[in-house]
Scaffold this motif. Structure first.
Motif, PDB file in Angstrom:
ATOM      1  N   ALA A 133       0.823  -1.218   0.000  1.00 35.83           N
ATOM      2  CA  ALA A 133       0.000   0.000   0.000  1.00 35.83           C
ATOM      3  C   ALA A 133       0.853   1.262   0.000  1.00 35.83           C
ATOM      4  CB  ALA A 133      -0.915   0.003   1.216  1.00 35.83           C
ATOM      5  N   TYR A 134       2.095   1.174   0.514  1.00 38.45           N
ATOM      6  CA  TYR A 134       2.957   2.350   0.598  1.00 38.45           C
ATOM      7  C   TYR A 134       3.760   2.604  -0.679  1.00 38.45           C
ATOM      8  CZ  TYR A 134       1.884   2.505   5.564  1.00 38.45           C
ATOM      9  OH  TYR A 134       1.229   2.612   6.773  1.00 38.45           O
ATOM     10  N   SER A 135       3.494   1.825  -1.716  1.00 36.06           N
ATOM     11  CA  SER A 135       4.166   2.063  -3.002  1.00 36.06           C
ATOM     12  C   SER A 135       3.225   2.852  -3.905  1.00 36.06           C
ATOM     13  CB  SER A 135       4.504   0.724  -3.669  1.00 36.06           C
ATOM     14  OG  SER A 135       3.307   0.070  -4.070  1.00 36.06           O
ATOM     15  N   ALA A 136       3.761   3.316  -5.023  1.00 37.68           N
ATOM     16  CA  ALA A 136       2.903   4.044  -5.973  1.00 37.68           C
ATOM     17  C   ALA A 136       1.778   3.135  -6.462  1.00 37.68           C
ATOM     18  CB  ALA A 136       3.745   4.537  -7.149  1.00 37.68           C
ATOM     19  N   GLY A 137       2.114   1.872  -6.754  1.00 33.69           N
ATOM     20  CA  GLY A 137       1.091   0.920  -7.205  1.00 33.69           C
ATOM     21  C   GLY A 137       0.011   0.741  -6.147  1.00 33.69           C
ATOM     22  N   GLY A 138       0.412   0.691  -4.886  1.00 30.83           N
ATOM     23  CA  GLY A 138      -0.552   0.544  -3.800  1.00 30.83           C
ATOM     24  C   GLY A 138      -1.488   1.742  -3.724  1.00 30.83           C
ATOM     25  N   ARG A 139      -0.918   2.918  -3.935  1.00 39.83           N
ATOM     26  CA  ARG A 139      -1.758   4.130  -3.877  1.00 39.83           C
ATOM     27  C   ARG A 139      -2.700   4.191  -5.083  1.00 39.83           C
ATOM     28  NH1 ARG A 139       3.296   6.053  -2.021  1.00 39.83           N
ATOM     29  NH2 ARG A 139       3.192   6.156   0.239  1.00 39.83           N
ATOM     30  N   MET A 140      -2.269   3.623  -6.217  1.00 37.48           N
ATOM     31  CA  MET A 140      -3.160   3.558  -7.387  1.00 37.48           C
ATOM     32  C   MET A 140      -4.411   2.731  -7.032  1.00 37.48           C
ATOM     33  SD  MET A 140      -1.575   4.837 -10.309  1.00 37.48           S
ATOM     34  CE  MET A 140      -1.011   3.997 -11.765  1.00 37.48           C
ATOM     35  N   ILE A 141      -4.180   1.604  -6.359  1.00 39.29           N
ATOM     36  CA  ILE A 141      -5.308   0.741  -5.980  1.00 39.29           C
ATOM     37  C   ILE A 141      -6.215   1.474  -4.988  1.00 39.29           C
ATOM     38  CG2 ILE A 141      -5.983  -1.426  -4.864  1.00 39.29           C
ATOM     39  CD1 ILE A 141      -3.174  -2.511  -5.670  1.00 39.29           C
TER      40      ILE A 141
END
Ligand code: SF4
Ligand code: SF4
Length: 424
Positions: free
Chosen positions: A46-54
């Motif tokens: 969740a703390y990655s850019a991909g996580g924030r996209m989700i």
């Protein structure tokens, strides 16, 4: 643009996790292979850019609601954009833009951090993000013989920015900068206490109204005063002028240069001649806002069309920023012009550089995370064997100074301007 405008981009995130790492071809060691400070510190997707996209998509679809954890995930990120560079090696997506829009949505929905509200209150009352009095702005230059451009014209406007204006430990660097410009015979002026924040930090933490107010103020004031060249030694301000100001669509009748670009120009024109030896082995930290985040904003207007019933394409095709057009060579050329000085590079440099920890409102809201991020960079600098770490941004300088005080690492710290002045 709004978060909704990025829906198709968000849906194209493949959850490949490449945004967490340097692109494969750039990795030189496992120790310094990470690109994303937030991911390492948060230790959860969740703390990655991909996580924030989700998370952004789930919010748009109403599948989740705000919680303290979600707000922490949104703001525990320096917005330095290494993820954006790594993602684009494989696909044309804009994770950094999505995260910027996600923050703007959080602010719109009242999901803000107390530490950021303090910064915004300070902007509203005193035109700076550091909680200082407006009347104190310009004090750094009080006894310098430098023109006040609110009273007389000058060829070059030097813009100090909030950090240099109020961080007394760093005043020497701003004063050295004026000394260098004068040695080169530059007709330079400042705006003293009439200077106001560039608005960049407000944009990064999601406060679009405040950003627009300050961007309009700068552009209108400088256009009206017929300013031709603005020079700043704050990389954050420089990044704001290049990456964020074009978004408001106001014509800027002036060029903006970072001090390293301008000094490089003055040296190449023979107006500054570094003749004294400075025997020192240094490594250079690329500030995010002077590197990948200073790549100029590329506007896109068009429509998204579905082809073959499923693939969404942009018509006309969109041109993407990939971090390659940041300011990388001018600071290195200035260092190379100094006799006796040797530049050795860290593993993560230029568009792949690791953040200093200060950006995106992290220094104010999550100081421990900011300090750990700086500690990591200092470790990387030490691994080169260099005697000194050099940077070109007051926010990086502040972050590294604080980290060195706490971790006691044995490495010297300089701004590039200090070394050049020593060489003249
Ligand atoms: S943001 Fe980009 S790199 Fe990260 S998981 Fe999504 S597609 Fe992969
Ligand atoms: S901007 Fe930096 S901290 Fe934030 S997700 Fe991207 S790489 Fe990680």
């Amino acid at each position: 643009m709004t978060l909704q405008d990025y829906r198709n981009d968000i849906q194209r995130c493949s959850r490949c996790s490449l945004c967490k790492w340097l692109p494969l071809a750039q990795i030189k060691s496992w120790r310094f292979a990470n690109a994303c400070p937030s991911m390492v510190w948060g230790n959860f997707h969740a703390y990655s850019a991909g996580g924030r996209m989700i998370a952004a998509l789930s919010l748009l679809d109403g599948r989740i609601d705000y919680t303290d954890k979600l707000v922490e995930i949104v703001y525990q990120c320096q917005m330095g954009g290494a993820c954006d560079v790594s993602c684009k090696v494989n696909r044309d997506l804009d994770p950094l833009e999505v995260m910027l829009e996600l923050r703007a949505k959080c602010v719109e929905d009242g999901q803000v951090l107390p530490a950021h509200m303090v910064m915004i209150e300070s902007l509203r009352s005193d035109d700076n993000v550091l909680g200082e009095l407006k009347a104190e702005r310009g004090k750094w230059a009080e006894d310098l013989d430098v023109k006040d451009i609110t009273k007389e014209k000058a060829d070059v406007l030097y813009f100090a920015g909030c950090r240099y204006s109020f961080d007394q430990d760093l005043w020497k660097i701003a004063r050295d900068t004026i000394a260098l410009l004068k040695m080169a015979g530059v007709d330079v002026g400042i705006s003293g206490k009439e200077e106001a924040c560039c608005g960049g930090r407000a944009f990064e933490i999601g406060y679009r109204g405040e950003f627009t107010k300050y961007a309009e103020h700068s552009i209108e004031t400088w256009n009206a005063a017929d300013v031709r060249t603005v020079v700043t030694s704050c990389s954050d301000c420089y990044g704001a002028f290049k990456f964020h100001y074009p978004r408001i669509g106001k014509k800027m009748n002036f060029e903006v240069l970072h001090i390293t670009e301008y000094l490089d120009r003055l040296i190449k024109e023979g107006r500054l001649k570094p003749t004294k030896k400075v025997p020192l082995q240094v490594t250079y930290h690329d500030p995010c806002h002077l590197g990948r985040l200073s790549e100029p904003y590329i506007p896109w207007e068009g429509v998204e069309r579905k082809v073959l019933g499923q693939v969404v394409i942009k018509d006309p095709p969109k041109e993407y920023r990939r971090g390659t057009n940041g300011i990388y060579e001018p600071p290195r050329d200035v260092l190379r012009s100094i006799q006796g000085l040797e530049l050795v590079e860290m593993e993560r440099i230029k568009e792949y550089a690791w953040c200093c920890g200060a950006g995106g409102g992290v220094m104010e809201a999550y100081p421990e995370f900011a300090q750990w991020t700086a500690d990591e960079r200092i470790e990387e600098a030490k691994a080169t064997g260099a005697e000194a770490l050099v940077t070109a941004c007051p926010w990086c300088e502040r972050s590294f100074r604080d980290a060195l005080e706490h971790n006691g690492a044995k490495i010297k710290l300089y701004d590039i301007v200090e070394l050049l002045l020593e060489a003249l």
